[in-house]
Design a protein around this motif. Sequence first.
Motif, PDB file in Angstrom:
ATOM      1  N   ARG A 165      37.194  44.316  44.973  1.00 52.43           N
ATOM      2  CA  ARG A 165      36.380  43.537  44.039  1.00 52.43           C
ATOM      3  C   ARG A 165      35.448  42.648  44.850  1.00 52.43           C
ATOM      4  O   ARG A 165      35.885  41.870  45.691  1.00 52.43           O
ATOM      5  N   SER A 220      44.669  40.721  42.541  1.00 51.10           N
ATOM      6  CA  SER A 220      44.192  40.780  43.915  1.00 51.10           C
ATOM      7  C   SER A 220      45.237  40.175  44.843  1.00 51.10           C
ATOM      8  O   SER A 220      45.728  39.082  44.609  1.00 51.10           O
ATOM      9  N   ASN A 275      31.270  40.303  39.129  1.00 53.55           N
ATOM     10  CA  ASN A 275      32.104  41.228  39.889  1.00 53.55           C
ATOM     11  C   ASN A 275      31.473  42.607  39.994  1.00 53.55           C
ATOM     12  O   ASN A 275      30.883  43.119  39.037  1.00 53.55           O
ATOM     13  N   ALA A 306      39.917  41.366  47.338  1.00 53.27           N
ATOM     14  CA  ALA A 306      38.761  40.612  46.861  1.00 53.27           C
ATOM     15  C   ALA A 306      37.915  40.159  48.039  1.00 53.27           C
ATOM     16  O   ALA A 306      38.429  39.680  49.048  1.00 53.27           O
TER      17      ALA A 306
END
Length: 452
Positions: free
Chosen positions: A168, A49, A207, A245
Amino acid sequence: MKKIFQYIMLAVVTIVMASCTSDIEETTATTGKSNVQLVVGEFPAFGDSQTRAIGTLDPGKTSWAEGDELLLEMTSKTFGTKYAAFKYNGSSWELASGELSYKEDEVPTFPHVYYAPNYKWEAGKLVLKEGKVAGTDEYIEGKANITPNGEAITVKFAEATRNYSRLRIATMPNKPITVSINKYTPAGSSDMKWDQNYALTSDEKGNAYLYGTFENNSEVTVKYREAALTTHTFSQATESAKSYALDATVISANSAEEIKSAIKQEVANSKTAIILNLASDAGDNEFKTIREAFKNVQDATIALTLIGCKEIPADGLKELNALKSIFLPDVTKIGMNALFRCVYLEEICAPNVSTIDERAFAGFIMLEKVTLGELTDVRGEANSGGGIFDDDNWTPYIDLYLPKNQEVMKGEFDENSNQYIWKPTGEKYFASPDYDNGIFLGYQFNSVKSWE
């Protein structure tokens, strides 16, 4: 006359690396060479990420796994275009559906090979599988070639086409969430969605993933049930093949000490929207800790969301002047005096509650909105000081929201419990005279509406 061979990928085709999915109904089952191999290169993983990183970086999927599928298209001069799907069983590739065939002295070509778990071949086109939604998984195009000796088909993703990004969402483990997005183009699609809702379930690490391009000013809102966990607006479009993220984490606090520490930290950080994930059986001790932790907080500043707990016990959150609003998405029962004299409380939302005990909502002077679930058991004595609301005429200032299936509730005195108990009558509330008059449980409200 040249002899024509059909090379069919049969039940077990030798593997070198993994892959893929399909829902094609029929599989051609003619004989073919058993030593033809499907050779698949390594899975094309995203990088770490790069934006709004949360805790440990998460690379996502990095290798092929049992159940993965590949979708292949093959063209030969003699047999034309054929389509097939191959599934990885954990140790070898199997032809799941379709057919690949060519003449022995021909060199077939492979215009397309996809790793696209949401899709299947249908009439020579990729279409979404039933129940699948674009943007909830990968859509990667690789390359395939026949080896010079004709003994194997090699599939590579080293130069894979990945013209989208991955988002995510870090949240609670194994929980259903709803993600609302605008200005978003899902992976595998060329059409930007102005408004799109996704129902996702987080994995054991907490997640959940979306795959696509988020445009400039694209807004993403994550909710657990009706509780908003976070909202983020992208200041610029996301980059292809880049991972992002989004923090939708929730503070998990099971013990009294954890609850006290969590609230103390949130207050110290000047948070006014506090979300706690409690144990489903959180009881008197945990709620006493919550009351004590908020004791010195300024009046009417906290929007509190309690996830996980099923019941607010008697006196559980009484006399909490810090509360401005409270959201209880998992609560099914609210006990006696549970929110008694939270005098500055403006909103209560308990969309799954079915049982409410006496004076649970009494002692308010600022309450404006109450959202309830489908009630089946209400305890108290309406309009005589023992109902779930006050008897001093505050309810005419409250907007009440009920589910569309709520029934009219009829109250009767129960000698065994020495309570006035309200039970459903079978009559739909929103088709009743009580609804027309804004009356529920004997109380007059400013309005009564369906929240569904």
